[in-house]
Design a protein around this motif. Structure first.
Motif, short mmCIF file in Angstrom:
data_model
loop_
_atom_site.label_atom_id
_atom_site.label_comp_id
_atom_site.label_asym_id
_atom_site.label_seq_id
_atom_site.Cartn_x
_atom_site.Cartn_y
_atom_site.Cartn_z
N ARG A 308 0.92 -1.13 0.02
CA ARG A 308 0.01 0.02 0.08
C ARG A 308 0.99 1.13 -0.16
O ARG A 308 0.60 2.28 -0.68
N ARG A 309 1.95 1.16 0.76
CA ARG A 309 2.74 2.41 0.97
C ARG A 309 3.54 2.51 -0.56
O ARG A 309 3.89 3.79 -0.87
N ARG A 310 3.90 1.73 -1.18
CA ARG A 310 4.65 1.79 -2.46
C ARG A 310 3.63 2.30 -3.57
O ARG A 310 3.93 3.15 -4.25
N TRP A 311 2.47 1.80 -3.58
CA TRP A 311 1.16 2.46 -4.32
C TRP A 311 1.15 3.79 -3.76
O TRP A 311 0.95 4.60 -4.96
N LEU A 312 1.08 4.24 -2.82
CA LEU A 312 0.80 5.62 -2.46
C LEU A 312 1.93 6.64 -2.91
O LEU A 312 1.61 7.86 -3.39
N ILE A 313 3.13 6.03 -2.64
CA ILE A 313 4.18 6.99 -3.21
C ILE A 313 4.25 6.86 -4.65
O ILE A 313 4.52 8.21 -5.15
N VAL A 345 -6.83 9.68 -0.52
CA VAL A 345 -6.04 9.55 0.60
C VAL A 345 -6.59 9.52 2.18
O VAL A 345 -6.59 9.04 2.83
N VAL A 346 -7.41 10.75 1.85
CA VAL A 346 -8.28 11.00 3.29
C VAL A 346 -9.25 9.86 3.63
O VAL A 346 -9.60 9.41 4.77
N VAL A 351 -10.55 4.74 6.85
CA VAL A 351 -10.51 3.29 6.84
C VAL A 351 -9.44 2.82 8.00
O VAL A 351 -9.82 2.18 8.65
N ALA A 352 -8.32 3.54 8.23
CA ALA A 352 -7.57 3.20 8.92
C ALA A 352 -7.81 3.57 10.19
O ALA A 352 -7.85 2.95 11.42
N LEU A 353 -8.64 4.62 10.54
CA LEU A 353 -9.23 5.14 11.75
C LEU A 353 -9.87 4.08 12.35
O LEU A 353 -9.91 4.15 13.53
N VAL A 354 -10.92 3.64 11.55
CA VAL A 354 -11.82 2.63 12.20
C VAL A 354 -11.43 1.06 12.26
O VAL A 354 -12.13 0.67 12.79
N TYR A 359 -1.10 -1.71 12.03
CA TYR A 359 -0.50 -0.20 11.04
C TYR A 359 -1.31 0.86 11.31
O TYR A 359 -1.20 1.80 10.09
N ARG A 360 -2.45 1.05 12.11
CA ARG A 360 -3.41 2.14 11.80
C ARG A 360 -2.77 3.33 12.12
O ARG A 360 -2.93 4.43 11.44
N ARG A 361 -1.89 3.70 13.00
CA ARG A 361 -1.35 4.87 13.45
C ARG A 361 -0.25 5.34 12.32
O ARG A 361 -0.66 6.32 11.89
N SER A 362 0.39 4.44 11.97
CA SER A 362 1.61 4.87 11.00
C SER A 362 0.87 4.87 9.62
O SER A 362 1.37 5.96 8.83
N ARG A 363 -0.07 4.13 9.30
CA ARG A 363 -0.86 4.44 7.89
C ARG A 363 -1.47 5.90 8.09
O ARG A 363 -1.47 6.42 7.05
N MET A 364 -2.09 6.12 8.96
CA MET A 364 -2.76 7.74 8.93
C MET A 364 -1.67 8.66 8.79
O MET A 364 -1.75 9.64 8.08
N ILE A 365 -0.47 8.23 9.54
CA ILE A 365 0.53 9.36 9.42
C ILE A 365 1.14 9.36 8.06
O ILE A 365 1.22 10.41 7.33
N VAL A 366 1.29 8.39 7.15
CA VAL A 366 1.90 8.35 6.06
C VAL A 366 0.92 8.78 5.19
O VAL A 366 1.36 9.56 4.10
#
Length: 408
Positions: A308-313, A345-346, A351-354, A359-366
């Protein structure tokens, strides 16, 4: 529903032999391995298991490109098993023969034989069915098992310790057998690959065994460069056969030390899956570290987060290029691209929040950092480069992305 055996998740049954069933499995980090579950009549033989347990540490010292290394073993439970490197391919007994690239096969088998004997391991059951051909290279499997389980009780229980036609005469006659017996099996296996025929013919096991002891092998059609070596390996006298090192020398193979140094107490190596063309690497963990190991589910979640992070970047870089290229001629298009990316992204951050993932916290930060980064990169690129250059960059990124997806 998948079956679990210790830390391994059994995925599918690959086949069965005289001593057990082989399953494709995942280790605790989601990497593919082969798990051999011993048959009940073998598991019930305490003496045979004790002998195998003593041999496992020696077997685990054998390594190399042409060996399916023993990675783990559990022999004291209700379902004893061995774990080896998973080799994707077909057994030599199932590929077209005579083999086209015979020199490559001979060199690989010689290297495997040298690796086993260097570590002090006797295969005892080397035959075409125990040679997996993957991308043209042979990989020897099941080494040491037949030798370790060769006891009267196991044999009486129905396990076949070896295959007539590939067993050395001294084994068939009940004499003491050592590494020379593997050289005979090497010669018979290579003769089959070279001629496309069983070197001692077919028929009842007793008839084949008689021909092994009393008749010369059928080597008609074997290449001239190989036939003398095959006849030497298939000599009825063990002392007349060449050693593994001599075989390597005659085939022009430079012997390389493959002995793996195992750090006590009883380290259990695990294998990392690889894609075609990558070199295989192994890592080791100690039993005292078991509480720190990740489950298969945790490993999959970690892998999903990495993807997911690779796709995001990657998508962020592409959007920033497009928005920067469109900012001067079509500012509305640039604004739309940035807003669409930010909205996506929001939503992902929501989705990460609920969710309750690890990796919920790191996902929101990224997510939020990526939005700010894309906006800043867009304005920075627009200030540094002209619109045609940015359009060229965007087109190149699109082509590279498509090629990457197709290759993946």
């Amino acid at each position: 529903m998948s079956d679990h055996l210790g830390p391994y998740e059994l995925l599918s049954r690959l086949g069965a032999g005289g001593f057990g069933e082989v399953h494709l499995a995942l280790d605790h980090e989601g990497r593919t391995v082969a798990v051999k579950v011993l048959h009940p009549h073998v598991a019930a033989d305490g003496g045979a298991l004790a002998r195998l347990a003593r041999e496992v540490e020696t077997m685990r010292r054998v390594g190399g490109t042409h060996i399916a290394e023993v990675l783990d073993a559990s022999l004291d439970g209700e379902r004893p098993y061995l774990v080896t490197r998973y080799v994707q391919g077909r057994p030599l007994s199932a590929v077209p023969v005579p083999v086209a690239d015979l020199r490559r096969l001979a060199a690989g088998l010689a290297d495997a034989l040298h690796a086993m004997h260097e570590a002090g391991v006797v295969h005892r059951d080397l035959k075409p069915a125990n040679v997996i051909v993957t991308e043209g290279e042979p990989v020897v499997i099941d080494f040491g098992i037949a030798s370790a389980l060769d006891s009267l009780s196991v044999t009486a229980s129905g396990a076949v310790v070896g295959t007539p036609g590939y067993l050395a005469p001294e084994i068939l006659e009940g004499r003491e057998a050592g590494m020379e017996a593997d050289v005979f099996s090497f010669g018979a296996t290579l003769a089959y690959a070279a001629t496309g025929r069983q070197p001692y013919g077919q028929g009842p096991a007793s008839a084949v065994a008689y021909r092994v002891v009393h008749h010369p092998p059928d080597l008609e059609g074997a290449p001239e460069w190989l036939e003398p070596l095959l006849r030497a390996c298939l000599s009825t006298e063990p002392a007349a056969r060449p050693t593994a090192a001599q075989i390597c020398a005659k085939l022009g193979v430079a012997p390389v030390s493959h002995v793996r140094h195992v750090v006590p107490p009883q380290p259990v190596p695990v294998v990392r899956s690889r894609s075609a063309g990558d070199d295989l690497e192994t890592r080791e963990w100690r039993p005292g570290q078991e509480r720190h190991r990740r489950s298969v589910e945790e490993s999959r979640a970690r892998h999903r987060e990495k993807v997911r992070r690779r796709w995001l970047i990657g998508s962020g870089l592409f959007v920033s290029l497009l928005a920067a290229a469109a900012r001067e001629p079509w500012p509305e298009v640039a604004l739309f691209l940035l807003a669409a990316y930010a909205l996506a992204v929001v939503c992902d951050a929501g989705v990460a929040l609920v969710s309750r993932g690890p990796y919920r916290r790191s996902r929101m930060i990224v997510d939020f950092v990526s939005v700010a980064g894309v906006v800043g990169l867009c304005f920075g690129l627009a200030a540094m480069f002209s619109t045609p250059v940015l359009a060229l960059f965007a087109g190149t990124a699109l082509v590279v992305g498509i090629v990457f997806l197709l290759s993946a």
